[in-house]
Design a protein around this motif. Structure first.
Motif, PDB file in Angstrom:
ATOM      1  N   GLY A 260       0.410  -1.492 -14.873  1.00 33.71           N
ATOM      2  CA  GLY A 260       1.389  -2.575 -14.702  1.00 33.71           C
ATOM      3  C   GLY A 260       0.854  -3.647 -13.761  1.00 33.71           C
ATOM      4  O   GLY A 260       1.016  -4.847 -14.013  1.00 33.71           O
ATOM      5  N   HIS A 261       0.206  -3.217 -12.697  1.00 31.10           N
ATOM      6  CA  HIS A 261      -0.392  -4.192 -11.779  1.00 31.10           C
ATOM      7  C   HIS A 261      -1.450  -5.019 -12.495  1.00 31.10           C
ATOM      8  O   HIS A 261      -1.569  -6.222 -12.273  1.00 31.10           O
ATOM      9  N   TYR A 262      -2.209  -4.333 -13.340  1.00 30.62           N
ATOM     10  CA  TYR A 262      -3.297  -5.036 -14.015  1.00 30.62           C
ATOM     11  C   TYR A 262      -2.754  -6.178 -14.872  1.00 30.62           C
ATOM     12  O   TYR A 262      -3.128  -7.333 -14.686  1.00 30.62           O
TER      13      TYR A 262
ATOM     14  N   LYS B  96       4.955   2.398  -8.822  1.00 31.42           N
ATOM     15  CA  LYS B  96       4.430   3.452  -7.950  1.00 31.42           C
ATOM     16  C   LYS B  96       5.551   4.342  -7.441  1.00 31.42           C
ATOM     17  O   LYS B  96       5.426   5.552  -7.380  1.00 31.42           O
ATOM     18  N   SER B  97       6.665   3.708  -7.068  1.00 38.05           N
ATOM     19  CA  SER B  97       7.747   4.472  -6.451  1.00 38.05           C
ATOM     20  C   SER B  97       8.495   5.332  -7.462  1.00 38.05           C
ATOM     21  O   SER B  97       9.281   6.174  -7.079  1.00 38.05           O
ATOM     22  N   LEU B  98       8.294   5.093  -8.759  1.00 39.10           N
ATOM     23  CA  LEU B  98       9.033   5.863  -9.760  1.00 39.10           C
ATOM     24  C   LEU B  98       8.203   6.973 -10.410  1.00 39.10           C
ATOM     25  O   LEU B  98       8.736   7.805 -11.145  1.00 39.10           O
TER      26      LEU B  98
ATOM     27  N   ALA C  16      12.187   0.695 -17.536  1.00 37.57           N
ATOM     28  CA  ALA C  16      11.894  -0.734 -17.670  1.00 37.57           C
ATOM     29  C   ALA C  16      10.611  -1.144 -16.948  1.00 37.57           C
ATOM     30  O   ALA C  16       9.915  -2.054 -17.388  1.00 37.57           O
ATOM     31  N   LYS C  17      10.261  -0.467 -15.859  1.00 42.28           N
ATOM     32  CA  LYS C  17       9.077  -0.919 -15.100  1.00 42.28           C
ATOM     33  C   LYS C  17       8.223   0.252 -14.651  1.00 42.28           C
ATOM     34  O   LYS C  17       8.733   1.198 -14.059  1.00 42.28           O
ATOM     35  N   MET C  18       6.946   0.155 -14.967  1.00 42.61           N
ATOM     36  CA  MET C  18       6.002   1.108 -14.390  1.00 42.61           C
ATOM     37  C   MET C  18       5.930   0.787 -12.903  1.00 42.61           C
ATOM     38  O   MET C  18       5.710  -0.359 -12.516  1.00 42.61           O
TER      39      MET C  18
ATOM     40  N   PRO D 131       0.829  -1.213   0.000  1.00 39.70           N
ATOM     41  CA  PRO D 131       0.000   0.000   0.000  1.00 39.70           C
ATOM     42  C   PRO D 131       0.860   1.257   0.000  1.00 39.70           C
ATOM     43  O   PRO D 131       0.887   2.031   0.958  1.00 39.70           O
ATOM     44  N   THR D 132       1.581   1.438  -1.105  1.00 37.81           N
ATOM     45  CA  THR D 132       2.450   2.616  -1.245  1.00 37.81           C
ATOM     46  C   THR D 132       1.854   3.596  -2.241  1.00 37.81           C
ATOM     47  O   THR D 132       2.458   4.630  -2.536  1.00 37.81           O
ATOM     48  N   GLY D 133       0.708   3.268  -2.791  1.00 36.93           N
ATOM     49  CA  GLY D 133       0.064   4.147  -3.769  1.00 36.93           C
ATOM     50  C   GLY D 133      -1.049   3.375  -4.432  1.00 36.93           C
ATOM     51  O   GLY D 133      -1.231   2.178  -4.164  1.00 36.93           O
TER      52      GLY D 133
ATOM     53  N   ALA E 101       7.188  -9.849 -13.389  1.00 36.73           N
ATOM     54  CA  ALA E 101       8.523 -10.442 -13.507  1.00 36.73           C
ATOM     55  C   ALA E 101       9.470 -10.049 -12.375  1.00 36.73           C
ATOM     56  O   ALA E 101      10.350 -10.834 -11.998  1.00 36.73           O
ATOM     57  N   ASP E 102       9.286  -8.864 -11.806  1.00 35.35           N
ATOM     58  CA  ASP E 102      10.194  -8.444 -10.725  1.00 35.35           C
ATOM     59  C   ASP E 102      10.112  -9.367  -9.513  1.00 35.35           C
ATOM     60  O   ASP E 102      11.031  -9.393  -8.688  1.00 35.35           O
ATOM     61  N   GLN E 103       9.017 -10.126  -9.428  1.00 32.64           N
ATOM     62  CA  GLN E 103       8.813 -10.977  -8.257  1.00 32.64           C
ATOM     63  C   GLN E 103       9.358 -12.396  -8.421  1.00 32.64           C
ATOM     64  O   GLN E 103       9.362 -13.174  -7.466  1.00 32.64           O
TER      65      GLN E 103
HETATM   66  P1  ATP Z   1       6.489  -0.183  -5.303  1.00 29.74           P
HETATM   67  O1  ATP Z   1       7.184   0.746  -6.244  1.00 29.74           O
HETATM   68  O2  ATP Z   1       6.010   0.455  -4.046  1.00 29.74           O
HETATM   69  O3  ATP Z   1       7.235  -1.480  -5.088  1.00 29.74           O
HETATM   70  P2  ATP Z   1       5.016  -1.451  -7.385  1.00 29.74           P
HETATM   71  O4  ATP Z   1       4.466  -0.531  -8.433  1.00 29.74           O
HETATM   72  O5  ATP Z   1       6.250  -2.253  -7.677  1.00 29.74           O
HETATM   73  O6  ATP Z   1       5.170  -0.570  -6.084  1.00 29.74           O
HETATM   74  P3  ATP Z   1       3.932  -3.644  -5.895  1.00 29.74           P
HETATM   75  O7  ATP Z   1       2.848  -3.431  -4.906  1.00 29.74           O
HETATM   76  O8  ATP Z   1       5.331  -3.827  -5.406  1.00 29.74           O
HETATM   77  O9  ATP Z   1       3.883  -2.426  -6.942  1.00 29.74           O
HETATM   78  O10 ATP Z   1       3.589  -4.868  -6.838  1.00 29.74           O
HETATM   79  C1  ATP Z   1       2.365  -5.601  -6.784  1.00 29.74           C
HETATM   80  C2  ATP Z   1       2.299  -6.622  -7.902  1.00 29.74           C
HETATM   81  O11 ATP Z   1       2.182  -5.981  -9.169  1.00 29.74           O
HETATM   82  C3  ATP Z   1       3.532  -7.518  -8.013  1.00 29.74           C
HETATM   83  O12 ATP Z   1       3.113  -8.807  -8.370  1.00 29.74           O
HETATM   84  C4  ATP Z   1       4.326  -6.912  -9.133  1.00 29.74           C
HETATM   85  O13 ATP Z   1       5.150  -7.840  -9.798  1.00 29.74           O
HETATM   86  C5  ATP Z   1       3.212  -6.424 -10.043  1.00 29.74           C
HETATM   87  N1  ATP Z   1       3.678  -5.295 -10.834  1.00 29.74           N
HETATM   88  C6  ATP Z   1       3.997  -4.060 -10.361  1.00 29.74           C
HETATM   89  N2  ATP Z   1       4.430  -3.277 -11.368  1.00 29.74           N
HETATM   90  C7  ATP Z   1       4.379  -4.034 -12.501  1.00 29.74           C
HETATM   91  C8  ATP Z   1       4.696  -3.789 -13.884  1.00 29.74           C
HETATM   92  N3  ATP Z   1       5.147  -2.617 -14.281  1.00 29.74           N
HETATM   93  N4  ATP Z   1       4.520  -4.796 -14.773  1.00 29.74           N
HETATM   94  C9  ATP Z   1       4.062  -6.002 -14.382  1.00 29.74           C
HETATM   95  N5  ATP Z   1       3.728  -6.299 -13.097  1.00 29.74           N
HETATM   96  C10 ATP Z   1       3.897  -5.335 -12.168  1.00 29.74           C
END
Ligand code: ATP
Ligand code: MG
Length: 334
Positions: free
Chosen positions: A19-21, A200-202, A196-198, A12-14, A151-153
């Motif tokens: 990207g989440h979708y 919240k923190s960026l 490279a990645k959408m 819950p940082t935003g 993929a980051d996970q």
């Molecule tokens: P923060 O920057 O605070 O880490 P975040 O945008 O990375 O936020 P998370 O809450 O860490 O979001 O990620 C939640 C889920 O959404 C994870 O499974 C993560 O892999 C996925 N996710 C987040 N951003 C992307 C993205 N750009 N593309 C694909 N999946 C994403």
């Protein structure tokens, strides 16, 4: 019939974004009938890099819930729970910390990137460094089989598999399944800035809750092909986030193919491609916005009830897990 379990979640940082979708939410919604689904609001993990801003974390708990509901996850089917209210996760984290080495954690590429992004190189909080261990506990404490994530996970799920394998080997009992990661339609959606990645923190995001005007202005300001100076220069589609979004969200894929062809031949300008993307995104987001409003209008009490009930339900499982863990570890004294 015993259904397999899903565990996944968000920090819950935003608010949640496109990207989440594509990375995770779409799979959650799709699989909620097939799997017993647990969705974690990872406030403890959010605090590892926001420890001085607890108000920010608190503010976003309901927002993250709303975003999940808005994409069609049914609170009657999925169990939403709050990480800090599951003490068994904290206990399991401590036990898991014995089963992983510092050098193994140092090799995690996602954590390495995140440390650099946050400027933690010189003074790295222990909590942040070891959050993958706590995340392994989040997954294992509900004995989850599948983890729908971006993929980051992947390194975190791999780390989880190693830890539970080691737990099962050392203590027996076969308590934990080895969870598998399930990637979404787009593994890692690029940011509007071409990063490279959408994330919240960026701040390079289009939120699921952005209104039509915000979407349009973010799209019009998007990074495209930097080598293209005039609209009649041949353009690049690969690595161009505008086209990546078109492919992921535009319902009219024939239009996308036509735009791609014309772009590569220098027969369409960036403005038109972006205008069409804004339209396509708004069409995609409209029903999500509508559902979000519906849930929002039910009021904060309604949302809190979902979290409270979900947390209670999740704890039935987590308490059961810890009972087995204590017995396997021979610390079930009385
Ligand atoms: P923060 O920057 O605070 O880490 P975040 O945008 O990375 O936020 P998370 O809450 O860490 O979001 O990620 C939640 C889920 O959404 C994870 O499974 C993560 O892999 C996925 N996710 C987040 N951003 C992307 C993205 N750009 N593309 C694909 N999946 C994403
Ligand atoms: Mg993240």
């Amino acid at each position: 019939m015993i259904r397999k379990r899903i565990l996944t979640g968000d920090r819950p940082t935003g608010k949640l974004h496109l990207g989440h979708y594509v990375g995770s939410l779409a799979n959650r919604a799709k699989l909620q009938d097939e799997y017993e689904t647990y969705i974690l609001i990872a406030d403890v993990q959010a605090l590892t890099d926001n420890f001085a801003h607890p108000e920010k974390v608190r503010e976003n708990v309901r927002e993250v819930l709303l975003d999940n509901l808005a994409v069609g996850i049914d609170p009657e089917k999925a169990t939403f729970h709050i990480q800090s209210m599951i003490p068994e996760t904290a206990e399991l984290t401590v036990f898991f910390a014995n089963l992983v080495t510092v050098s193994r954690l140092e090799r995690n590429p996602t954590v390495k990137d995140e440390i650099a992004q946050r400027g933690f190189n010189k003074s790295l909080p222990l909590g942040f460094f070891m959050y993958p261990v706590s995340q392994a506990a989040d997954i294992a404490v509900v004995r989850a089989n599948l983890v729908p994530v971006g993929a980051d996970q992947i390194p975190h799920v791999e780390q989880t598999r190693e830890i539970v394998r080691e737990f099962n080997r050392v203590y027996g009992g076969n308590i934990f399944p080895e969870p598998e990661a399930l990637l979404g339609k787009v593994k890692r959606l690029a940011g509007t800035d071409g990063g490279a990645k959408m994330s919240k923190s960026l701040g390079n995001v289009i939120y699921l809750s952005d209104d039509a005007e915000e979407v349009k202005s973010k799209v019009m300001a998007m990074y495209t092909d930097p080598t293209r100076i005039h609209p009649n220069d041949p353009g690049h589609v690969e690595g161009n986030p505008v086209f990546e979004y078109h492919k992921a969200f535009n319902k009219n894929q024939a239009e996308v193919r036509d735009l791609e062809e014309r772009y590569q031949k220098g027969k369409v300008g960036d403005v038109e491609v972006k205008e069409r993307l804004a339209l396509a995104l708004n069409e995609f987001l409209d029903p999500i916005r509508e559902k979000r409003c519906e849930y929002e209008s039910k009021g904060p009490k309604y949302l809190d009830e979902i979290l409270l009930e979900g947390t209670k339900k999740a704890r039935q499982v987590t308490q059961e897990t810890l009972k087995m863990v204590r017995s396997a570890m021979k610390i079930d004294y009385f």
